[in-house]
Design a protein around this motif. Structure first.
Motif, short mmCIF file in Angstrom:
data_model
loop_
_atom_site.label_atom_id
_atom_site.label_comp_id
_atom_site.label_asym_id
_atom_site.label_seq_id
_atom_site.Cartn_x
_atom_site.Cartn_y
_atom_site.Cartn_z
N ASP A 31 -7.00 -84.40 -2.00
CA ASP A 31 -7.88 -83.29 -2.33
C ASP A 31 -7.46 -82.66 -3.66
OD1 ASP A 31 -9.12 -83.66 0.10
OD2 ASP A 31 -8.06 -82.02 1.09
N LEU A 32 -8.45 -82.18 -4.42
CA LEU A 32 -8.17 -81.42 -5.65
C LEU A 32 -9.34 -80.48 -5.89
CD1 LEU A 32 -6.34 -81.01 -8.17
CD2 LEU A 32 -7.81 -82.67 -9.34
N THR A 33 -9.01 -79.20 -6.08
CA THR A 33 -10.03 -78.18 -6.34
C THR A 33 -9.66 -77.42 -7.60
OG1 THR A 33 -10.44 -77.90 -3.97
CG2 THR A 33 -11.22 -76.15 -5.43
N VAL A 34 -10.60 -77.35 -8.55
CA VAL A 34 -10.36 -76.67 -9.82
C VAL A 34 -11.52 -75.72 -10.08
CG1 VAL A 34 -9.82 -76.95 -12.27
CG2 VAL A 34 -9.22 -78.76 -10.65
N TYR A 35 -11.20 -74.48 -10.50
CA TYR A 35 -12.20 -73.45 -10.72
C TYR A 35 -12.50 -73.28 -12.21
CZ TYR A 35 -11.69 -72.02 -5.85
OH TYR A 35 -11.69 -72.00 -4.49
N PRO A 36 -13.66 -72.71 -12.53
CA PRO A 36 -13.97 -72.40 -13.93
C PRO A 36 -12.92 -71.46 -14.51
CG PRO A 36 -15.92 -72.10 -12.54
CD PRO A 36 -14.75 -72.29 -11.62
N GLY A 37 -12.56 -71.66 -15.78
CA GLY A 37 -11.61 -70.78 -16.43
C GLY A 37 -10.21 -70.86 -15.85
N GLU A 38 -9.83 -72.05 -15.38
CA GLU A 38 -8.51 -72.24 -14.77
C GLU A 38 -7.79 -73.41 -15.43
OE1 GLU A 38 -6.63 -72.86 -10.34
OE2 GLU A 38 -8.51 -73.90 -10.76
N VAL A 39 -6.52 -73.22 -15.72
CA VAL A 39 -5.65 -74.33 -16.10
C VAL A 39 -4.93 -74.79 -14.84
CG1 VAL A 39 -3.71 -75.12 -17.48
CG2 VAL A 39 -5.35 -73.50 -18.46
N ILE A 198 -13.96 -73.05 -19.30
CA ILE A 198 -13.76 -74.47 -19.07
C ILE A 198 -12.64 -74.67 -18.04
CG2 ILE A 198 -12.97 -76.63 -20.15
CD1 ILE A 198 -14.44 -75.78 -22.66
N ALA A 199 -12.85 -75.60 -17.12
CA ALA A 199 -11.82 -75.95 -16.14
C ALA A 199 -10.94 -77.03 -16.75
CB ALA A 199 -12.47 -76.45 -14.85
N ILE A 200 -9.65 -76.79 -16.81
CA ILE A 200 -8.72 -77.70 -17.47
C ILE A 200 -7.72 -78.24 -16.46
CG2 ILE A 200 -6.94 -77.93 -19.26
CD1 ILE A 200 -8.35 -75.57 -20.70
N ILE A 201 -7.67 -79.57 -16.36
CA ILE A 201 -6.64 -80.23 -15.54
C ILE A 201 -5.56 -80.70 -16.50
CG2 ILE A 201 -6.12 -82.11 -13.95
CD1 ILE A 201 -9.09 -82.06 -13.14
N TYR A 202 -4.35 -80.20 -16.32
CA TYR A 202 -3.26 -80.42 -17.27
C TYR A 202 -2.16 -81.23 -16.60
CZ TYR A 202 -0.09 -79.20 -21.13
OH TYR A 202 0.76 -79.24 -22.21
N ILE A 203 -1.90 -82.42 -17.14
CA ILE A 203 -0.87 -83.30 -16.58
C ILE A 203 0.33 -83.29 -17.51
CG2 ILE A 203 -0.30 -85.65 -15.87
CD1 ILE A 203 -3.29 -86.12 -15.38
N SER A 204 1.48 -82.92 -16.99
CA SER A 204 2.70 -82.90 -17.80
C SER A 204 3.90 -82.94 -16.87
CB SER A 204 2.76 -81.63 -18.66
OG SER A 204 3.97 -81.57 -19.39
N HIS A 205 5.01 -83.52 -17.40
CA HIS A 205 6.27 -83.52 -16.65
C HIS A 205 7.17 -82.39 -17.14
CE1 HIS A 205 7.24 -85.75 -20.33
NE2 HIS A 205 8.42 -85.22 -20.18
N ARG A 206 6.73 -81.65 -18.17
CA ARG A 206 7.57 -80.62 -18.78
C ARG A 206 7.38 -79.29 -18.07
NH1 ARG A 206 6.54 -82.21 -25.19
NH2 ARG A 206 7.54 -84.26 -25.06
N MET A 207 8.42 -78.87 -17.38
CA MET A 207 8.34 -77.66 -16.57
C MET A 207 7.99 -76.44 -17.42
SD MET A 207 8.98 -78.37 -13.34
CE MET A 207 9.86 -79.48 -12.24
#
Length: 506
Positions: A31-39, A198-207
């Motif tokens: 499952d994945l849920t992302v809202y408007p204006g969310e990183v 804009i809904a932004i899905i951000y993938i990173s390993h950097r804490m």
């Protein structure tokens, strides 16, 4: 509901997503849920399923089970065109731009304006300028993309997404090739896009990036959804627990203190006549020696001198008490010294070659008879290394380029360990890999030391230095400033030597 979830309808919902490849499960009921204006940060170790999930969203793969909703409506994303029409854009780590075309031509690629049979460049430049101005870009629509920096090329991709009215933007390791200043500019742009809804899905390993940007985090592990955290719930300990299934304190398996073995490597007054002042050190069998210091202190340069990658001006290197003549890396390799450089892509791996070829490159000569290679034996060595180091790949014939960062790093380790070295020089062994791969690399390093190998490890991560090292040598301005052992190995003591605070009694 957080401030970013002001809308009751999510911008994106992925529900019960499952995917198998050749009968092997890559995703199971995710499952994945992302809202408007969310990183929304998507995290997980290598092989957790992040890329597969995003490729389903982008239309590169079709899910076997589950559904995708955009603004509450079920959508069928069967190919990349359908994804674009649904308002989804992906910015990959490897940028997808045509460097020989102009900025405007890249932005309108596939949807060019025409006048008869000719491109309507004036209209394309005009509309591209509007998008670029909204991003605060400093370059012009008619600039050729090859003249732009990596950060600017990234802006071109974002401009293309905005031109297509994308409302879901996926960014995969977007800072991997950026400087600190460029990274901060990107963060400013991401915050602006978030403010625009804009809904932004951000993938990173950097804490540190996750702390700076994320409103929420979702974590995958072994192809399954583990859970989500709000900004207020984020902590490194909790994230590590979710990603690898154990607490951060368990990443480092401290070995019991023991008597030092015999001296394996000894360096006496080694210098390059420029940056590295005459330096002496010893490495014992079964010992991990951390080499710490600030950026520019000379840690990499000293490692390269020992390995013969750079010419020395003075000094000697001894292996088991025997003086070595190391004029080039092949001399060090022949003596049993291995060096894993900090930049695996430019200085380590042959990215276009297969994983099998990368693993066995250093042992071809010893596995040849009358000029003919023993391919069966080399294949066995490669297969054993993949199993031993848990390198995740579909086939040994996969290109090194196609592996994740963590698996590339383990591939590079496997190649150097194939020579059965007596001494291992490691330069930033976990740079650019996620927490799960770090844990595996830490295990490998500790196991090698337990087997008697002498290890010199350069690292800019103090947690890594403190967690793994039996001794710590601290460099400052091209010289060894101090040595720490036992309970004296602390962040405060390391930084005191690294900054010169001990000299002024701070």
């Amino acid at each position: 509901m957080t401030a970013t979830q002001s809308s009751t309808i999510p911008r994106l919902e992925m529900r019960g997503i499952s995917k198998k490849f050749h009968g092997v499960s890559a995703l199971s009921n995710v499952d994945l849920t992302v809202y408007p204006g969310e990183v929304h940060a998507l995290m997980g170790e290598n092989g957790a399923g992040k890329s597969t999930l995003m490729k389903i969203l982008a239309g590169a793969y079709e899910n076997d089970e589950g559904e995708i909703r955009i603004n509450g409506e079920i959508v069928k994303i069967s190919d990349p065109k359908a994804a674009r029409q649904a308002g989804i854009a992906l910015i990959y780590q490897e940028l997808n731009v045509a460097s020989n075309l102009t900025v405007a031509e890249n932005i309108f690629m596939g949807s060019e304006f025409t006048k008869g049979y000719l491109l309507d460049r004036d209209r394309m430049n005009q509309e591209a300028a509007q998008v670029l101005n909204s991003l605060g870009a400093s370059f012009a629509p008619n600039d050729v993309v090859s003249s732009l920096s990596i950060a600017e090329q990234q802006q071109v991709e974002i401009a293309r997404a905005l031109k297509d009215n994308s409302r879901i933007l996926v960014m995969d390791e977007p800072t991997a090739a950026l400087s600190d200043r460029e990274t901060e500019r990107l963060f400013e742009l991401i915050r602006k896009l978030r403010a625009d809804g804009i809904a932004i899905i951000y993938i990173s390993h950097r804490m540190e990036e996750i702390y700076a940007l994320a409103d929420r985090i979702s974590v995958l592990r072994d192809g399954e959804y583990v859970g989500s955290l709000t900004r207020e719930e984020i902590s490194s300990e909790r994230l590590v627990q979710m990603m690898v299934g154990r607490p951060v304190k368990d990443l480092f398996e401290r070995r019991p203190e023991k008597q030092l073995g015999s001296v394996v490597l000894e360096v006496k007054n080694l210098s390059d006549g420029r940056k590295i002042q005459p330096t002496s050190l010893k490495l014992h069998a079964g010992e991990i020696v951390g080499l710490a210091g600030l950026v520019g202190a000379g840690r990499t340069e000293l490692s390269r001198l020992i390995f013969g990658a750079d010419p020395k001006a003075s000094g000697e290197v001894f292996l088991n008490g025997v003086p070595l003549r190391i004029d080039q890396p092949s001399d060090a390799i022949a003596a049993g010294i291995a060096y894993v450089p900090e930049d695996r892509k430019d200085q380590g791996l042959f990215l276009e070659m297969s994983c099998r070829q990368n693993i066995v490159l250093n042992i071809l000569k010893r596995n040849a008879n009358s000029g003919l290679l023993n391919f069966k034996k080399l294949g066995t060595v490669a297969s054993k290394a993949v199993d031993e180091f848990n390198i995740r790949l579909a086939s040994l014939e996969n290109r090194a380029l196609d592996l994740s960062g963590g698996n590339q790093q383990k591939l590079l380790l496997a190649r150097w360990l194939a020579i059965n070295p007596k001494v291992l020089l490691l330069d930033e062994p976990t740079r650019g890999v996620d927490i799960g791969a770090k844990s595996e690399i830490y295990r490998i390093i500790s196991d090698l030391a337990a087997q008697g190998m002498a290890i010199l490890m350069v690292s800019s991560e103090l947690l890594e230095i403190i967690g793994l090292s039996d001794r710590v040598l601290v460099m400052r301005e091209g010289r060894l400033e101090g040595e720490l052992t036992g309970t004296d190995i602390t962040q405060e003591n390391i930084m005191a030597y690294a900054t010169g605070a001990t000299e002024v009694g701070i």
